[in-house]
Design a protein around this motif. Structure first.
Motif, PDB file in Angstrom:
ATOM      1  N   GLY A   1      43.320 -25.073 -22.586  1.00  0.00           N
ATOM      2  CA  GLY A   1      43.557 -24.658 -23.895  1.00  0.00           C
ATOM      3  C   GLY A   1      42.483 -23.359 -24.159  1.00  0.00           C
ATOM      4  O   GLY A   1      42.932 -22.301 -24.676  1.00  0.00           O
ATOM      5  N   ALA A   2      41.432 -23.408 -23.454  1.00  0.00           N
ATOM      6  CA  ALA A   2      40.440 -22.173 -23.776  1.00  0.00           C
ATOM      7  C   ALA A   2      40.703 -20.997 -22.838  1.00  0.00           C
ATOM      8  O   ALA A   2      40.532 -19.920 -23.216  1.00  0.00           O
ATOM      9  CB  ALA A   2      38.934 -22.874 -23.080  1.00  0.00           C
ATOM     10  N   ILE A   3      41.470 -21.197 -21.530  1.00  0.00           N
ATOM     11  CA  ILE A   3      41.920 -20.101 -20.948  1.00  0.00           C
ATOM     12  C   ILE A   3      42.908 -19.384 -22.008  1.00  0.00           C
ATOM     13  O   ILE A   3      42.975 -18.086 -22.086  1.00  0.00           O
ATOM     14  CB  ILE A   3      42.531 -20.557 -19.513  1.00  0.00           C
ATOM     15  N   GLY A   4      43.950 -20.312 -22.326  1.00  0.00           N
ATOM     16  CA  GLY A   4      45.077 -19.490 -23.213  1.00  0.00           C
ATOM     17  C   GLY A   4      44.579 -19.028 -24.606  1.00  0.00           C
ATOM     18  O   GLY A   4      44.832 -18.005 -25.050  1.00  0.00           O
ATOM     19  N   GLY A   5      43.337 -19.732 -25.286  1.00  0.00           N
ATOM     20  CA  GLY A   5      42.918 -19.166 -26.376  1.00  0.00           C
ATOM     21  C   GLY A   5      42.100 -17.909 -26.122  1.00  0.00           C
ATOM     22  O   GLY A   5      42.153 -16.961 -27.084  1.00  0.00           O
ATOM     23  N   THR A   6      41.393 -17.801 -25.133  1.00  0.00           N
ATOM     24  CA  THR A   6      40.804 -16.570 -24.671  1.00  0.00           C
ATOM     25  C   THR A   6      41.806 -15.416 -25.043  1.00  0.00           C
ATOM     26  O   THR A   6      41.489 -14.112 -25.521  1.00  0.00           O
ATOM     27  CB  THR A   6      39.991 -16.481 -23.552  1.00  0.00           C
ATOM     28  N   PHE A   7      42.911 -15.642 -24.143  1.00  0.00           N
ATOM     29  CA  PHE A   7      43.806 -14.441 -24.057  1.00  0.00           C
ATOM     30  C   PHE A   7      44.593 -14.115 -25.417  1.00  0.00           C
ATOM     31  O   PHE A   7      44.752 -13.085 -25.694  1.00  0.00           O
ATOM     32  CB  PHE A   7      44.795 -14.703 -22.799  1.00  0.00           C
ATOM     33  N   ALA A   8      44.862 -15.121 -25.897  1.00  0.00           N
ATOM     34  CA  ALA A   8      45.656 -15.065 -27.226  1.00  0.00           C
ATOM     35  C   ALA A   8      44.733 -14.554 -28.300  1.00  0.00           C
ATOM     36  O   ALA A   8      45.128 -13.600 -29.038  1.00  0.00           O
ATOM     37  CB  ALA A   8      45.744 -16.576 -27.847  1.00  0.00           C
TER      38      ALA A   8
END
Length: 430
Positions: free
Chosen positions: A305-312
């Motif tokens: 989720g943090a990987i996706g959240g950073t990019f989002a």
């Protein structure tokens, strides 16, 4: 008068002043953005708490989900989780309780923390009947009013789940169908009763309640993809279109809102999802769960989720809902909440390093950390760290006779270079 109505009149309220002060942005800019619906400040007047702004030019905020389940009802545990989330950087909290005395649980959680709190009223509406499908539209709206009256700052409403999205689900090829709990309640109710979603068909009544209490609406993503296979599909984008229509109606009623989004999304589709939602919803603040970038990491979904959240966040997302190591597996423990909050805080800060309005402030913090590392100034490093307590614990658990860390000791690269440069400087002076 609602906060948005004041902003449309150009009135700089105490809430707007507080956000401007916290974010280092001119209050007139905040006021203009609130008036246009680009910034939301969920702050129910019935409850006194810290003011938090979400949206354009502002730092990326994070939310922590807590709450009982029907299998595990322990109010003290949830209060401890609430306090932990706040202590480790959560900007808002959602009470997702489904088991026990929901009114008492909500009140105790609201009393325990000083940050905005959201809820999902349909959970309480469903709990009022023996079966989810037996709740009435009155049950749904009465639950919203109850939460608003209690001082809840924002409510998640799955108004984008309607007859059109039901057709899309039936015609589609999703693996996981619907994974949103509120969305599943709504869809099951529609199928059983043969009627459209009351929160969609009677949306104006919902707005009347929100306006009476100046409570923000979080437009829930009931059709969010629950796996990578289902990402960026027809039901998802049809809901975005519907939510965009509801955003416009909400703003016309002088009610603040933000929009929720997926879910499980492969990293190469995140930009499409974020920019698509932003465009269809007229740049309303965007609130994402994750997004999780793979389905195969149970136990580590706080990281996916943090990987996706950073990019989002880099693509324009304003508000990140944390996931914990327990995602998909169990009700989170207090330790899970702590770890999920910290990991999501890291993602939010990493996004802020790239964002208009926050880049300079965020990078200034990293520059201070870099300087402290060069100077081997450990106390400053701990004070700047997102989790200084853990940083101190790790360093002090591995003894070294050097003022550097035990990885390099006196062979520390920065120490060696600093000494060499200093010696060269002294030679030149002599």
């Amino acid at each position: 008068m609602t906060l948005m109505e004041d902003a449309k009149r150009g009135i700089i309220t105490p809430q707007i002043e507080a956000v401007a002060r916290d974010e280092g942005i001119d209050a007139r800019t905040i006021c203009s953005c609130v008036a246009r619906g680009l910034i939301s400040i969920p702050n129910n007047p019935a409850r006194d708490c810290r003011v938090v702004g979400i949206g354009k030019y502002l730092s990326t905020k994070i939310n922590a989900n807590i709450g009982t389940s029907r299998d595990h009802i322990n109010i003290d545990d949830e209060i401890e989780k609430a306090k932990t989330a706040e202590a480790f950087g959560a900007d808002a909290l959602m009470d997702l309780s489904t088991g026990g005395d929901l009114d008492l649980i909500r009140k105790k959680i609201m009393d325990a923390v000083n940050i905005p709190i959201g809820s999902v009223p349909i959970y309480q509406a469903a709990a009022s009947q023996e079966a989810v499908v037996d709740m009435t539209s009155d049950d749904m709206f009465n639950a919203v009013r109850k939460h608003a009256k209690d001082g809840i700052d924002f409510v998640t409403i799955h108004a984008g789940v309607n007859q059109d999205s039901l057709k899309r689900i039936k015609q589609g090829n999703r693996i996981t169908d619907i994974v949103s709990r509120g969305g599943s309640f709504t869809l099951a109710w529609m199928l059983h009763n043969g009627e459209d979603n009351p929160f969609y068909s009677e949306y104006d009544y919902l707005l009347e309640i929100a306006q009476e209490y100046d409570m923000a609406i979080s437009l829930g993503d009931g059709m969010r993809p629950g796996c990578i296979h289902d990402a960026s599909d027809g039901p998802s984008f049809l809901e975005f279109i519907t939510l965009g229509e509801l955003v416009r109606r909400t703003r016309e009623a002088n009610i603040q809102c933000f929009v929720e989004g997926p879910g499980h999304v492969p990293i190469d589709e995140i930009e499409l999802s974020v920019k698509g939602m932003k465009s269809l919803c007229d740049d309303a603040p965007l609130y994402l769960l994750g997004p999780l970038v793979t389905d195969i990491a149970p136990g580590y979904d706080h990281i996916t989720g943090a990987i996706g959240g950073t990019f989002a966040g880099m693509c324009g997302t304003d508000f990140l809902c944390m996931t914990t190591p327990a995602e998909h597996l169990a009700l989170p423990t207090n330790d899970d909440i702590r770890e999920g909050t910290i990991i999501t805080k890291i993602a939010a800060h990493a996004a802020d390093l790239t964002k208009e309005g926050q880049k300079e402030r965020a990078r200034a913090v990293d520059d201070k950390m870099a300087t402290a590392r060069k100077n081997l100034d450990w106390e400053t490093q701990y004070s700047l760290a997102i989790d200084g307590e853990r940083a101190r614990s790790i360093r002090e658990s591995r003894i070294t006779g050097s003022d550097a860390c035990s990885m390099c000791g006196d062979l520390c690269a920065m120490k060696i270079v600093s000494k060499a440069l200093e010696e060269e400087k002294e030679k030149k002076q002599n």
